[in-house]
Enzyme design. Structure first.
Site, PDB file in Angstrom:
ATOM      1  CG  HIS A   1      -0.351   0.026   2.541  1.00 29.33           C
ATOM      2  ND1 HIS A   1      -0.103  -1.136   3.230  1.00 29.33           N
ATOM      3  CD2 HIS A   1       0.089   1.031   3.339  1.00 29.33           C
ATOM      4  CE1 HIS A   1       0.453  -0.839   4.401  1.00 29.33           C
ATOM      5  NE2 HIS A   1       0.591   0.467   4.496  1.00 29.33           N
TER       6      HIS A   1
ATOM      7  CG  HIS B   1       3.796   4.563   5.466  1.00 32.02           C
ATOM      8  ND1 HIS B   1       2.916   5.106   6.376  1.00 32.02           N
ATOM      9  CD2 HIS B   1       3.328   3.309   5.219  1.00 32.02           C
ATOM     10  CE1 HIS B   1       1.970   4.231   6.656  1.00 32.02           C
ATOM     11  NE2 HIS B   1       2.181   3.125   5.973  1.00 32.02           N
TER      12      HIS B   1
ATOM     13  CD  GLU C   1       3.477  -0.532   7.130  1.00 31.69           C
ATOM     14  OE1 GLU C   1       2.891   0.254   6.355  1.00 31.69           O
ATOM     15  OE2 GLU C   1       2.902  -1.137   8.062  1.00 31.69           O
TER      16      GLU C   1
END
Ligand code: CO
Length: 134
Positions: A7, A79, A130
């Site tokens: 994502h 992010h 991430e």
């Protein structure tokens, strides 16, 4: 080492208004809103055919995205999240290469119930990164 883009996260000050933009203006499939008190955010996921967008709104007094929104009051990309097969193997390789893992360096359970880690943006082209075990 990294696999799929899981994502892209966008920090927003009003998650309901942001969800409406994706649902009504952009015609996307959106999830319901979830509060994640352990992470200091509320989330909505936009499900796209090839990845997801994660909308983040601050939750509680010391949300990790509060400062970001002070600097970016109209919201912004916060992010990116890449999938890895084994998060501990990935972490150990990155740390051996000099990358910094945020927090205590141990994976936490993320928004999808899977272990996640965050890598220091200064080590990855100014982008908070991430990793999620797929
Ligand atoms: Co994320």
């Amino acid at each position: 080492m990294i696999g799929r883009l899981n994502h892209v996260a966008i920090a927003v000050s009003d998650i309901d208004a942001a969800t409406a933009i994706y649902r009504d203006t952009l015609g996307a499939d959106v999830s319901s809103r979830q509060e994640q008190p352990d992470h200091g955010v509320s989330t909505v996921f936009i499900n796209l055919p090839n990845t997801k967008i994660e909308l983040l709104e601050p939750l509680g007094d010391d949300s990790p995205i509060a400062k970001f929104l002070e600097k970016n009051p109209s919201g912004g990309i916060h992010h990116v999240c890449y999938e890895v097969d084994d998060i501990l193997v990935a972490r150990d390789k990155l740390v051996a290469d000099g990358a910094r893992v945020l927090g205590d360096g141990e994976p936490k359970i993320g928004a999808h119930g899977k272990p996640v880690l965050f890598l220091h943006p200064k080590d990855f082209l100014g982008t908070l990164t991430e990793l999620e075990e797929a």
